[in-house]
Scaffold this motif. Structure first.
Motif, PDB file in Angstrom:
ATOM      1  N   TRP A  58       0.839  -1.206   0.000  1.00 12.92           N
ATOM      2  CA  TRP A  58       0.000   0.000   0.000  1.00 12.92           C
ATOM      3  C   TRP A  58       0.869   1.249   0.000  1.00 12.92           C
ATOM      4  CZ3 TRP A  58      -4.935   1.102  -0.918  1.00 12.92           C
ATOM      5  CH2 TRP A  58      -5.370   2.392  -0.607  1.00 12.92           C
ATOM      6  N   PHE A  69       2.439   1.521  -3.578  1.00 12.71           N
ATOM      7  CA  PHE A  69       1.490   1.851  -4.634  1.00 12.71           C
ATOM      8  C   PHE A  69       0.917   3.251  -4.452  1.00 12.71           C
ATOM      9  CE2 PHE A  69      -2.438   1.191  -7.180  1.00 12.71           C
ATOM     10  CZ  PHE A  69      -1.841   0.721  -8.330  1.00 12.71           C
ATOM     11  N   SER A  70       0.815   3.713  -3.212  1.00  8.39           N
ATOM     12  CA  SER A  70       0.291   5.059  -2.959  1.00  8.39           C
ATOM     13  C   SER A  70       1.250   6.123  -3.484  1.00  8.39           C
ATOM     14  CB  SER A  70       0.051   5.261  -1.462  1.00  8.39           C
ATOM     15  OG  SER A  70      -0.931   4.366  -0.987  1.00  8.39           O
ATOM     16  N   SER A 125       1.328   4.919  -8.504  1.00  9.44           N
ATOM     17  CA  SER A 125       0.257   3.985  -8.837  1.00  9.44           C
ATOM     18  C   SER A 125       0.398   3.369 -10.221  1.00  9.44           C
ATOM     19  CB  SER A 125      -1.106   4.698  -8.730  1.00  9.44           C
ATOM     20  OG  SER A 125      -1.144   5.820  -9.591  1.00  9.44           O
ATOM     21  N   PRO A 134      -2.262  -4.805  -7.256  1.00 10.56           N
ATOM     22  CA  PRO A 134      -2.510  -3.429  -7.718  1.00 10.56           C
ATOM     23  C   PRO A 134      -3.941  -3.189  -8.153  1.00 10.56           C
ATOM     24  CG  PRO A 134      -1.191  -4.651  -9.311  1.00 10.56           C
ATOM     25  CD  PRO A 134      -1.242  -5.480  -8.067  1.00 10.56           C
ATOM     26  N   ARG A 168      -6.383  -0.387  -6.481  1.00  8.94           N
ATOM     27  CA  ARG A 168      -7.083   0.629  -7.272  1.00  8.94           C
ATOM     28  C   ARG A 168      -8.575   0.637  -6.951  1.00  8.94           C
ATOM     29  NH1 ARG A 168      -4.814   1.440 -13.443  1.00  8.94           N
ATOM     30  NH2 ARG A 168      -2.890   2.550 -12.830  1.00  8.94           N
TER      31      ARG A 168
END
Length: 355
Positions: free
Chosen positions: A78, A81-82, A85, A159, A163
């Motif tokens: 997290w 990916f934050s 993205s 991912p 999303r």
């Protein structure tokens, strides 16, 4: 007398209203917690045969090390990916951490097995599939190295789940659907026949998704009031008792996914509690845990098939054997990690900053 009374009152207040429970400890002590999880896994693999003892049941509970890894991986994903993205960036970063090391270790194991006429690689095509994606696990639940293809599959779907959560927080309830799916895999006959042999994978999906959810709380530096500590202790005691009871004499009399559902509250409560304990433990100990956590992937890949296979012939007792396997595995894992890190610059064109 007055000082004694005042000291007693403050002590009681700390018991009733302890310090807030900080989710950020999962990030602050992430590497050390991964080291603790790896030690649990090694002890689990060294446990020997069932003897009905409490010690054996407790060692079997070391299997939660896998759940701890997956939960912490979800938290880390997290964060990653934050910040960026891009799905391409995500896949390159994740796979380059695991896949090169996997190819080295898997090639040695499966090529040796093929040359010696082993059962895992009957022909060249199966040898290729085993080295590529550990096909023998997906095909018939071969236990060696199962965690690596499992975690790579989870990385593949992660991912898209993140999303969904970023678009609508309602998708945070998807782990509940994953738990229901575990029940279906066990009891819906067509589903059980198709994918029931990899139950060990399906039953770990929920804790991974919950880890991604918890990553938001960690990033937001969420704090729960101090009284939540007693809830954590209650959850830990109840889930630990349930798992020990499962392993004490019920093994083989219940579907395994049932115990792995109990692993979820056990590992989460354990890590939140351990985050408080690590802060007061000697720094040398936490550094050792962090060192083990830093090479946990390599330790997992080599500790059974490349270390214990020789150590077990020495006929040592459980604790001495476990200590030798752990220390030798850490040393070899560090060498392997350094080797792959040395090769890493050659992959910079794949993982550049502009990805």
């Amino acid at each position: 007398m007055k000082q004694w009374y005042e000291g007693s009152r403050q002590f009681c207040q700390k018991l009733v209203h302890p310090k807030p429970v900080e989710w950020q400890v999962l990030s602050r002590w992430r590497t050390a917690l991964m080291g603790l999880a790896m030690i649990f896994v090694v002890l689990f693999h060294m446990r020997g045969r069932q003897d009905g003892s409490l010690a054996y049941a407790v060692l079997c509970c070391g299997n939660i090390g896998v759940d701890m890894f997956l939960f912490l991986s979800g938290v880390g994903l997290w964060f990653s990916f934050s910040k960026n993205s891009s799905i391409r960036h995500f896949f390159v970063r994740r796979y380059l951490r695991i896949y090169p090391t996997w190819l080295v270790v898997a090639s040695i194991f499966y090529i040796t097995d093929y040359v010696n006429g082993g059962k895992e690689s009957a022909d060249v095509w199966q040898l290729f599939l085993n080295i590529s994606v550990n096909w023998c696990f997906w095909q018939r639940d071969a236990w060696q190295f199962w965690f690596i293809p499992a975690v790579m599959m989870l990385y593949t779907v992660a991912p898209f789940y993140m999303r969904l959560v970023m678009r609508s927080r309602q998708w945070q309830w998807l782990p509940v659907a994953a738990m229901v799916f575990c029940v279906m895999v066990q009891y819906v006959a067509p589903l059980h026949q198709a994918v029931g042999h990899i139950e060990i994978f399906w039953s770990r999906v929920p804790v991974f998704l919950i880890g991604i959810n918890a990553g938001q709380w960690v990033m937001q530096k969420r704090q729960d009031e101090g009284s939540v500590l007693w809830l954590l202790l209650l959850v830990f005691v109840l889930s630990a008792y349930a798992c020990i009871n499962f392993e004490s004499g019920l093994r083989g009399r219940f579907p395994l996914f049932l115990e792995r559902m109990v692993y979820i509250p056990l590992c989460i409560s354990l890590m939140l509690l351990a985050g408080r304990w690590l802060a007061v433990l000697p720094r040398l100990f936490t550094r050792f845990l962090a060192f083990v956590g830093g090479v946990s992937l390599e330790i997992y890949l080599i500790h059974i098939h490349y270390v214990d296979v020789y150590v077990r012939t020495w006929n040592l007792g459980f604790w001495l054997r476990s200590l030798c396997v752990l220390l030798f595995s850490v040393a070899l894992a560090w060498l392997l990690h350094r080797l792959m890190d040395f090769k890493a610059p050659h992959y910079r064109w794949l993982r550049g900053k502009n990805l």
